[in-house]
Every structure is written in structure tokens, then in C-alpha cells.
Design an enzyme around this catalytic site. Sequence first.
Site, PDB file in Angstrom:
ATOM      1  N   GLN A 108      -4.661   6.418   0.319  1.00  0.00           N
ATOM      2  CA  GLN A 108      -3.425   5.710   0.506  1.00  0.00           C
ATOM      3  C   GLN A 108      -3.334   4.465  -0.354  1.00  0.00           C
ATOM      4  O   GLN A 108      -4.591   3.703  -0.361  1.00  0.00           O
ATOM      5  CB  GLN A 108      -3.401   5.006   1.753  1.00  0.00           C
ATOM      6  CG  GLN A 108      -3.083   6.485   2.997  1.00  0.00           C
ATOM      7  CD  GLN A 108      -2.999   5.513   4.404  1.00  0.00           C
ATOM      8  OE1 GLN A 108      -3.492   4.659   4.856  1.00  0.00           O
ATOM      9  NE2 GLN A 108      -2.594   6.447   5.436  1.00  0.00           N
ATOM     10  N   GLN A 143      -7.002   2.731   0.599  1.00  0.00           N
ATOM     11  CA  GLN A 143      -7.826   3.540   1.557  1.00  0.00           C
ATOM     12  C   GLN A 143      -8.301   4.911   1.083  1.00  0.00           C
ATOM     13  O   GLN A 143      -7.450   5.560   0.872  1.00  0.00           O
ATOM     14  CB  GLN A 143      -7.210   3.469   3.076  1.00  0.00           C
ATOM     15  CG  GLN A 143      -7.923   4.237   3.920  1.00  0.00           C
ATOM     16  CD  GLN A 143      -7.498   4.184   5.473  1.00  0.00           C
ATOM     17  OE1 GLN A 143      -8.242   4.617   6.408  1.00  0.00           O
ATOM     18  NE2 GLN A 143      -6.300   3.934   5.693  1.00  0.00           N
ATOM     19  N   TYR A 196     -10.862  -1.045   6.574  1.00  0.00           N
ATOM     20  CA  TYR A 196     -11.089   0.287   6.004  1.00  0.00           C
ATOM     21  C   TYR A 196     -12.543   0.354   5.637  1.00  0.00           C
ATOM     22  O   TYR A 196     -12.944   0.453   4.495  1.00  0.00           O
ATOM     23  CB  TYR A 196     -10.331   0.483   5.094  1.00  0.00           C
ATOM     24  CG  TYR A 196      -8.953   0.505   5.177  1.00  0.00           C
ATOM     25  CD1 TYR A 196      -8.339   0.994   6.562  1.00  0.00           C
ATOM     26  CD2 TYR A 196      -7.883   0.250   4.230  1.00  0.00           C
ATOM     27  CE1 TYR A 196      -6.835   0.895   6.625  1.00  0.00           C
ATOM     28  CE2 TYR A 196      -6.635   0.050   4.524  1.00  0.00           C
ATOM     29  CZ  TYR A 196      -6.087   0.592   5.754  1.00  0.00           C
ATOM     30  OH  TYR A 196      -4.475   0.729   5.797  1.00  0.00           O
ATOM     31  N   ARG A 247       3.830   2.936  -0.239  1.00  0.00           N
ATOM     32  CA  ARG A 247       2.641   3.434  -0.268  1.00  0.00           C
ATOM     33  C   ARG A 247       2.476   4.722  -0.848  1.00  0.00           C
ATOM     34  O   ARG A 247       3.396   5.671  -0.679  1.00  0.00           O
ATOM     35  CB  ARG A 247       2.082   3.557   1.240  1.00  0.00           C
ATOM     36  CG  ARG A 247       0.650   4.297   1.328  1.00  0.00           C
ATOM     37  CD  ARG A 247       0.408   4.614   2.732  1.00  0.00           C
ATOM     38  NE  ARG A 247      -0.112   3.491   3.237  1.00  0.00           N
ATOM     39  CZ  ARG A 247      -0.263   3.371   4.596  1.00  0.00           C
ATOM     40  NH1 ARG A 247       0.114   4.371   5.474  1.00  0.00           N
ATOM     41  NH2 ARG A 247      -0.800   2.021   5.128  1.00  0.00           N
ATOM     42  N   THR A 280       0.382   1.580  11.572  1.00  0.00           N
ATOM     43  CA  THR A 280       1.168   2.328  12.049  1.00  0.00           C
ATOM     44  C   THR A 280       0.271   3.058  13.311  1.00  0.00           C
ATOM     45  O   THR A 280       0.737   3.975  14.089  1.00  0.00           O
ATOM     46  CB  THR A 280       1.308   3.556  11.154  1.00  0.00           C
ATOM     47  OG1 THR A 280       0.294   3.854  10.372  1.00  0.00           O
ATOM     48  CG2 THR A 280       2.297   2.799  10.139  1.00  0.00           C
TER      49      THR A 280
END
EC number: 1.1.3.-
Length: 499
Positions: free
Chosen positions: A378, A409, A454, A270, A154
Site C-alpha cells: 500500500q 506498507q 506497520y 492509495r 479501515t
Amino acid sequence: MVRIQELTAALSLASVVQASWIQKRNSINACLAAADVEFHEEDSEGWDMDGTAFNLRVDYDPAAIAIPRSTEDIAAAVQCGLDAGVQISAKGGGHSYGSYGFGGEDGHLMLELDRMYRVSVDDNNVATIQGGARLGYTALELLDQGNRALSHGTCPAVGVGGHVLGGGYGFATHTHGLTLDWLIGATVVLADASIVHVSETENADLFWALRGGGGGFAIVSEFEFNTFEAPEIITTYQVTTTWNRKQHVAGLKALQDWAQNTMPRELSMRLEINANALNWEGNFFGNAKDLKKILQPIMKKAGGKSTISKLVETDWYGQINTYLYGADLNITYNYDVHEYFYANSLTAPRLSDEAIQAFVDYKFDNSSVRPGRGWWIQWDFHGGKNSALAAVSNDETAYAHRDQLWLWQFYDSIYDYENNTSPYPESGFEFMQGFVATIEDTLPEDRKGKYFNYADTTLTKEEAQKLYWRGNLEKLQAIKAKYDPEDVFGNVVSVEPIA
């Protein structure tokens, strides 16, 4: 007297090192100039722009900064780095959490690729995307050139290159797989400065490594992707929960059963978690009416109080804009956005009741808002019976987490970093790592994993390789030894060349 002599010797050594550093930089720049490759002079405006990391907590000083505008420029710049005896790192979007576009340390020749951002779609709907293009610009170009789309994340400023080399997770992954699953070929520059093409039939082992191996094998100048038709209807949503501690535990257990066995392929989900909230969000490849029929039963089963707080029918372009959070979509260069943060990640299979309870307890016991800092988690519904990502085996590409149900994350940032004079606090590392430990400590060694995109900068190289590439590490090390035995393209956590 001895201390004065020691200090004098230290200063003399520092002067020699500095002089050698300057000489090496001048030598690289002279080589780039002779090859007609653009570069930045130190202390220039361009150096300050391209030579400052996105994550200011891990900012490094390159040996030199080259700005290639073609595959041939990349090859020439690589040759200059080889001649100077320095390692070489490619920086696309520059969003690496560990500043791996800089090498994750001082002294690399950095290739700033973001001037190479062309996107073109042919008559077979194959998109050729240069190595410095960013996700937002790429999405716009694909739409403009035949209403095409690609599964991706995103954040619009993230580079396509780092995204696909690490995996490429996003809100279309549960339906359409990772970004790397759409890659069908690439033009790359090898560690000897030669140019080759990779695909399933050309240098197939290197092609395998590029799909999830995290980079460090070659520098990609162009990617070739299959694309899909951008859907006319996508519904974005948010479910807001008001759960106490006990309801958190019950709700997460219910969601886990549903994610593993029932969640439809057309849906992504999510959990957005912070000190004050736990909300569900994502996309549905379908209309709002059908989505409500999917969400309402699991909301009821999860228990507690939950409300559908957002349900918006839109299209592919609309859902991209939904998750911009104020960022510009159409980004190429120059890019001058920075944060100051520590991040971590985790991939895991189905969680034990013990792990869920420990996670919830940690959240309630330790997650008070920290002044001047903002943290969030997340929790992505990664695998499961109906996940497109999980339909591919772990060893089909270098991405090693397809057997994992969950992806997290963990992110903790300093808001007012421009006026911050203190280093990132040790308590921040401990706080985020404490969250990770609630789950990781319950897992067998062979099910522990982390997502390279990440990046956790506190890992040693040995730890990073084991967790990022799990069962695919040995094969990746052999491929690295074949194509880059001297570790020319290596960074502080990349795969090592071991035959």
C-alpha cells in the site's frame, strides 16, 4: 560422561526456571484474585483465545493475563505486576504486527482491555472511548450517537488504543488529519499504579507523548476525542491501470508531482500494488461528478492505460463498509482471527528518479506470485501541500513523519497457515526488505522513517526507535524517564527511559 553431566545440568536448570515461572504466574493470579480483577487460568479456553497473537509468526507466552473492566481494575493489575517484578503490556485490539500487546516477548503481564469498549458522546460532541474499543464498533457508536465521525483506519478489528498511540492513518487523514489529531484528553494509569488525567493543560508532556509515541508511557483506560459530523456524501473510487515498466516509471513521476502540489485536501489516495496490478483507490469528500473532474486530468498526465473501474457515491457508513473486505464491522470480543505474516513500512519525502526506477525494476524483476503466499504493498499519499496531516509541524505531537510525502506498507503472508508446518521463509524477509531498500537506500539518514503501526519485527531496538520517532526521540526518552524510569510498560522496541 562429561556430555551426560552437561545434559543433566541443563535439564535441572530448565526445571528450576519452569518452576519459578509457574510460581510467578500463580503469585500474579493470586494477587489479581485478591483485588477482584478477572484473569485467565493457563490452558483455559479464555487463555487460548486472548493469549494467542493475531500474527502467529510472533506468538508469545504471557506471565499472566488480566481482564480489567474499569480504570481501577487496570491500576490494581498494574500493582500486581509491580509486586511480581514483571513488565506489563496492554492489549487492546491485539492487531500489533509485532505482538506488542504481549510485549513482543515472553513473560509480560498482559492486560486484555477489549472488555472495556464503551463509547459515549456528550452534548459537546466529545467522544469518550474506553481503551479496548475497536475501530468498527467505535464508528457505529459514533454514528448512532449523533451522526458523529472520527478520522481513522479501515480495519474494523484494530483497537482504538494502539491506533491512536501510533498515529492513526486512514482514508480521512488527508482531509481530517490523523486519529491522534482529534485527541483532547485521556485517563491513564501510570507505572506506579496511580491514576491521572492528561490533556494540553494536565500532564501536558505525557499527553504529547501519547499522541504518536507508540505506547509504553502509561496505560490508557479512556480516550477523549473531538469529533466531526459524518458527511452525507462520500465517493469511493478505484482506478485500474495497465502499465508496462516504462509507463510505471512515468506514471509514478506524474503522480508524485500531483501529490506534492495539486491533490486536493478533500481527496485521499492509495496505490494498491501486487504481482499483477497497480491500482489507485480512496475516498473523496464530495460527489462523483466532481471527483471525475479531479481524476481525469491526472489520469491523462500519468499516461498509459487507466480506467475508472469504480465510482460509488455513498455516505460515511457506506465508505466504511467499502473497505471491510469481508470482515465484521461490529466487533468487540471475543476476537479469534489470525494471520501468519511479515510486514514492513517506510515513510519518505519526494523520491528521486533513481528511487522510482529502482522500485519499478524490482517489481518487474522479482514479483512473480509465490505459491502459498500473498504479498501486497500500500503506497499512501501521506503529505503534500494540501494534506491536513502535513499542516501540523513534526514536533507538535510525537508523530514524527508529517514532513514525509509518502507512507508505504509492505505485507507478505502465508495463506494456509493452519496447515503450514514450516517457519516463515527467510526469502520472504529478503523479498520485502528488497522492496524497501529500493527507496530507503536513496534517502539521507535524517529522512528515513517507518510507521510504528506497520511494525517491522526484524529491527533492533536502537533501529526501531530511530526510525519510528526520528527527531522526536530524545524528547520521548526524557518523558519516558520521568513517568516510567524502570521501563515497567516497555516492550522490545518501545522508547527507552533516558534522561
